[in-house]
Design a protein around this motif. Structure first.
Motif, mmCIF file in Angstrom:
data_model
loop_
_atom_site.group_PDB
_atom_site.id
_atom_site.type_symbol
_atom_site.label_atom_id
_atom_site.label_comp_id
_atom_site.label_asym_id
_atom_site.label_seq_id
_atom_site.Cartn_x
_atom_site.Cartn_y
_atom_site.Cartn_z
ATOM 1 N N ALA A 86 0.912 -1.205 -0.051
ATOM 2 C CA ALA A 86 -0.034 0.101 0.010
ATOM 3 C C ALA A 86 0.679 1.215 -0.235
ATOM 4 O O ALA A 86 0.643 2.331 -0.899
ATOM 5 C CB ALA A 86 -0.931 0.050 1.196
ATOM 6 N N LEU A 87 1.930 1.197 0.705
ATOM 7 C CA LEU A 87 3.045 2.664 0.796
ATOM 8 C C LEU A 87 3.848 2.470 -0.244
ATOM 9 O O LEU A 87 3.959 3.747 -1.047
ATOM 10 C CB LEU A 87 3.648 2.382 2.093
ATOM 11 C CG LEU A 87 3.123 2.887 3.258
ATOM 12 C CD1 LEU A 87 1.755 2.449 3.739
ATOM 13 C CD2 LEU A 87 3.978 3.041 4.204
ATOM 14 N N LYS A 104 1.925 7.150 -6.610
ATOM 15 C CA LYS A 104 0.997 8.161 -6.896
ATOM 16 C C LYS A 104 1.333 9.323 -6.685
ATOM 17 O O LYS A 104 0.934 10.375 -7.252
ATOM 18 C CB LYS A 104 -0.505 7.597 -6.157
ATOM 19 C CG LYS A 104 -1.087 6.586 -6.830
ATOM 20 C CD LYS A 104 -2.407 6.307 -5.831
ATOM 21 C CE LYS A 104 -3.131 5.079 -6.310
ATOM 22 N NZ LYS A 104 -4.468 5.029 -5.796
ATOM 23 N N ALA A 105 2.344 9.476 -5.631
ATOM 24 C CA ALA A 105 2.864 10.765 -5.184
ATOM 25 C C ALA A 105 3.850 11.150 -5.759
ATOM 26 O O ALA A 105 4.187 12.571 -5.505
ATOM 27 C CB ALA A 105 3.014 10.925 -3.653
ATOM 28 N N GLU A 106 4.728 10.497 -6.539
ATOM 29 C CA GLU A 106 5.841 10.807 -7.180
ATOM 30 C C GLU A 106 5.909 12.034 -8.123
ATOM 31 O O GLU A 106 6.734 12.964 -7.956
ATOM 32 C CB GLU A 106 6.282 9.684 -8.015
ATOM 33 C CG GLU A 106 7.760 9.571 -8.538
ATOM 34 C CD GLU A 106 8.249 8.436 -9.056
ATOM 35 O OE1 GLU A 106 9.374 8.405 -9.421
ATOM 36 O OE2 GLU A 106 7.674 7.630 -9.306
#
Length: 90
Positions: free
Chosen positions: A63-64, A70-72
Motif C-alpha cells: 500500500a505504501l 501515486k505521489a511521485e
C-alpha cells in the motif's frame, strides 16, 4: 453488477479484494512508518489493537509503495518549483 464506494481503491473481489485497505488507513500507516519510524509489523499490531483491523505487514508495504508511486509526480513537481523559486523559506 458490483457496487463501488467513492473512496474504494480497487475493484478486486474474493481473496485478492480482502487485502485492500482504505485511504485513511494507508495515510495513518504512512505517517506511523515514515514520520514516526514504526515498523510495518508494529503498525499492523497497532491497527489490530486500536482499530480491530487485521492487516499483514506485506499489505502495508504494498500500500505504501502504491502511495509513493501515486505521489511521485507531485513530489517531482514540488522539487522543480522550489528549484525555480527566488526564495525558499524553511
Amino acid at each position: 453488477m458490483q457496487g463501488r464506494h467513492p473512496e474504494q481503491i480497487s475493484d478486486a473481489i474474493g481473496a485478492v479484494g480482502a487485502e485492500q485497505i482504505g485511504p485513511n488507513a494507508i495515510a495513518v500507516a504512512a505517517h506511523l512508518n515514515k514520520t514516526c519510524g514504526v515498523s510495518y509489523e508494529r503498525v499492523a499490531e497497532i491497527f489490530e489493537q486500536v482499530f480491530r483491523l487485521e492487516v499483514n505487514r506485506s499489505t502495508l508495504a504494498r500500500a505504501l509503495l502504491r502511495l509513493g508511486r501515486k505521489a511521485e509526480a507531485t513530489y517531482e513537481n514540488l522539487i522543480e518549483q522550489i528549484r525555480e523559486s527566488a526564495v525558499c523559506i524553511s
